[in-house]
Design a protein around this motif. Structure first.
Motif, PDB file in Angstrom:
ATOM      1  N   TRP A 195      -7.222  -3.441  -2.932  1.00 38.88           N
ATOM      2  CA  TRP A 195      -8.029  -2.312  -2.500  1.00 38.88           C
ATOM      3  C   TRP A 195      -9.439  -2.774  -2.184  1.00 38.88           C
ATOM      4  CZ3 TRP A 195      -6.900   2.135  -6.561  1.00 38.88           C
ATOM      5  CH2 TRP A 195      -5.526   2.422  -6.563  1.00 38.88           C
ATOM      6  N   VAL A 231      -4.758   6.596  -6.459  1.00 38.23           N
ATOM      7  CA  VAL A 231      -5.148   6.297  -5.083  1.00 38.23           C
ATOM      8  C   VAL A 231      -6.023   7.412  -4.516  1.00 38.23           C
ATOM      9  CG1 VAL A 231      -4.286   5.934  -2.732  1.00 38.23           C
ATOM     10  CG2 VAL A 231      -3.082   4.896  -4.667  1.00 38.23           C
ATOM     11  N   ARG A 283       0.828  -1.209   0.000  1.00 38.16           N
ATOM     12  CA  ARG A 283       0.000   0.000   0.000  1.00 38.16           C
ATOM     13  C   ARG A 283       0.862   1.258   0.000  1.00 38.16           C
ATOM     14  NH1 ARG A 283      -5.099   0.433   1.536  1.00 38.16           N
ATOM     15  NH2 ARG A 283      -5.162  -1.457   0.255  1.00 38.16           N
ATOM     16  N   ASP A 338      -1.400  -4.960  -4.729  1.00 47.31           N
ATOM     17  CA  ASP A 338      -2.048  -4.249  -3.628  1.00 47.31           C
ATOM     18  C   ASP A 338      -3.543  -4.497  -3.755  1.00 47.31           C
ATOM     19  OD1 ASP A 338      -2.526  -2.600  -1.483  1.00 47.31           O
ATOM     20  OD2 ASP A 338      -2.358  -0.724  -2.618  1.00 47.31           O
TER      21      ASP A 338
END
Length: 515
Positions: free
Chosen positions: A463, A180, A169, A461
């Protein structure tokens, strides 16, 4: 293998809702810019020492530039399902090491548990403070061809990989700040505080301000980066076995001011190496007397010794029944259909179909020992057949599940690659906290279904979007978004140590690496 893998990004009507904004934002970047940022991710991990062991070589952990995105409602089912499973495993472990009601009620045969290599009679009857044995759990999930999450296996010994969730992250925020920033992503940085709170809650009775330590095998262990990171982020000591002293049923740590009591040990050392007075007498990684201290209630070892029986893939086949038995609930998350090869009927059904199935050792980890039938040659299948017939208790079989795919940058282009998901759960005795997202592992070779880093896999990553997931108000309906990036097919110093100790530090590499 005729089934088609579930594409997490592209559906029949175009880009799925979870990914629409991500694809739009990435589409605003030139292909060369995306490739440049992908290289930045790689160089960042090399500079920071975020590595893993692959074939005896330390490499930067591959992090892909394309995130894996889950909508709030998608992960809600995962959260409740994982929490349910952890509660059932806790009840099962408490039972099999005490009364054994589950055996008397014939939910699972006693021999299935007692024949597991990770079952330790030496811990029977030990009371674990606040009733928690699985302080940290890693439940591996896959999405089948219909996009449904299924449990692939349980990890409640020393589950590893959460450090990569946190560093992934941080790296993505640096590499793709504009992307992001446009999304409301549930945070993962709170994990060390959740873990510390759970460890403190597990302190022996009467200890109001417990001393917590992280016990590592040492710098030669493939997951040492994670041990050091978690210790630093929790603000506790990182220790090796030689730093601990067990005396009069208590544990202390050597300091420059003398001995200081230790109350909770978050151990990252396998059971067999923890206490040479009980397990392996040649172990240089643990400390003799730990088990006595735990039995007297003077120290808590997290995760508990003996948890590995719940990781046994043969026990896995009974987990749905165990959830019903202990919780009086139906399983929220389904499992992958599995044949128990110790069962003559199951074995007869499978033995001539090895070329169609996936066959796994019940105590394997890190993808080692798995044989994917359709990809195996005749010689390998014949060897497998002989091995299974010689030790049927040691094997299970499952159909080939075409793991879902997410676009992954391969040689500068986006290509679909298979992924799984390891959500991490922390149990403080009152509530099971499930880290939003978890570790998404990706198989980098084309067509590969084994995602483990020890087998050359990488990560993404993950999310988990909060509510609608977008920061912009009154956003317009998002349609299929073209991308300029080609989606072709898309859809401290080291002190000298004896060689034997270095080898022991590498014990269970696949089991303690992010598998």
């Amino acid at each position: 293998m005729t089934a088609t893998a579930f594409d997490e990004v592209m559906g029949a009507e175009g880009v799925r809702l979870a990914y629409a904004s991500v694809m739009k934002q990435l589409g605003k970047l030139e292909s060369a810019e995306v490739r440049s940022r992908a290289e930045y991710l790689k160089s960042t991990y090399i500079d920071q020492g975020v590595t893993f062991d692959f074939a005896g070589e330390e490499r930067a952990f591959p992090l892909d530039i394309m995130p894996r995105v889950l909508q709030a409602q998608e992960f809600a089912e995962v959260e409740t399902g994982v929490a349910q499973r952890v509660k059932a495993i806790e009840a099962f472990l408490a039972d099999v090491y005490s009364e054994g009601r589950v055996f008397r009620d014939r939910v699972i045969p006693r021999r299935v548990v007692t024949s597991s290599p990770h079952y330790h009679r030496s811990i029977a009857g030990i009371h674990w403070p606040n009733g928690v044995r699985c302080h940290v759990s890693g439940i591996d999930l896959v999405r089948d061809e219909q996009g449904q999450f299924r449990v692939l296996e349980d990890n409640v010994r020393v589950p590893s990989g959460v450090s990569y969730v946190i560093t992934n992250r941080q790296a993505m925020v640096s590499a793709l700040p504009e992307v992001v920033a446009r999304h409301r992503i549930r945070p993962v940085e709170v994990y060390p505080l959740k873990l510390l709170a759970a460890l403190r809650a597990a302190a022996p009775s009467g200890v109001s301000d417990p001393t917590v330590v992280v016990l590592t095998p040492g710098v030669y262990n493939s997951a040492y980066f994670e041990h050091a990171l978690l210790a630093r982020m929790m603000g506790v000591e990182l220790v090796e076995g030689r730093d601990l002293v067990c005396h009069n049923g208590r544990v202390s740590i050597r300091t420059t001011q003398g001995l200081r009591p230790v109350h909770v040990i978050y151990r990252r050392v396998d059971d067999e190496f923890l206490d040479p007075a009980v397990f392996r007498a040649d172990s240089m990684l643990g400390s003799a007397g730990l088990l006595i201290a735990a039995r007297r209630g003077n120290v808590t070892i997290a995760n508990a010794i003996g948890n590995g029986v719940a990781d046994d893939k043969l026990v896995y086949t009974y987990m749905a029944d165990l959830i019903r038995y202990y919780l009086a609930e139906e399983p929220i998350l389904k499992q992958v259909d599995t044949w128990r090869l110790e069962d003559p009927a199951h074995r007869e059904e499978v033995i001539d179909r090895l070329d169609e199935l996936v066959v796994k050792p019940v105590d394997g980890s890190g993808g080692k020992g798995i044989v994917i039938g359709p990809a195996a040659d005749r010689k390998k299948l014949e060897q497998l057949r002989a091995t299974v017939l010689a030790d049927p208790r040691g094997w299970i079989a499952q159909p080939v599940v075409q793991l879902s795919t997410v676009p992954t940058m391969i040689n500068g282009e986006m290509r679909p690659r298979h992924v799984d998901l390891r959500p991490f759960a922390v149990n403080n005795g009152e509530k099971v906290y499930v880290l939003p997202g978890g570790l998404t592992r990706v198989a980098l070779p084309e067509g590969e279904l084994i995602v483990n880093s020890s087998q050359g896999g990488g990560s993404k990553d993950t999310w988990v979007l909060a509510k609608d997931g977008h920061r912009k108000k009154n956003r317009k309906k998002l349609k299929t978004i073209p991308m300029s990036l080609p989606l072709a097919a898309l859809g401290e110093e080291e002190s000298p140590q004896p060689r034997a100790q270095q080898q022991q530090q590498q014990q269970g590499r696949a089991g303690v690496a992010p598998c």
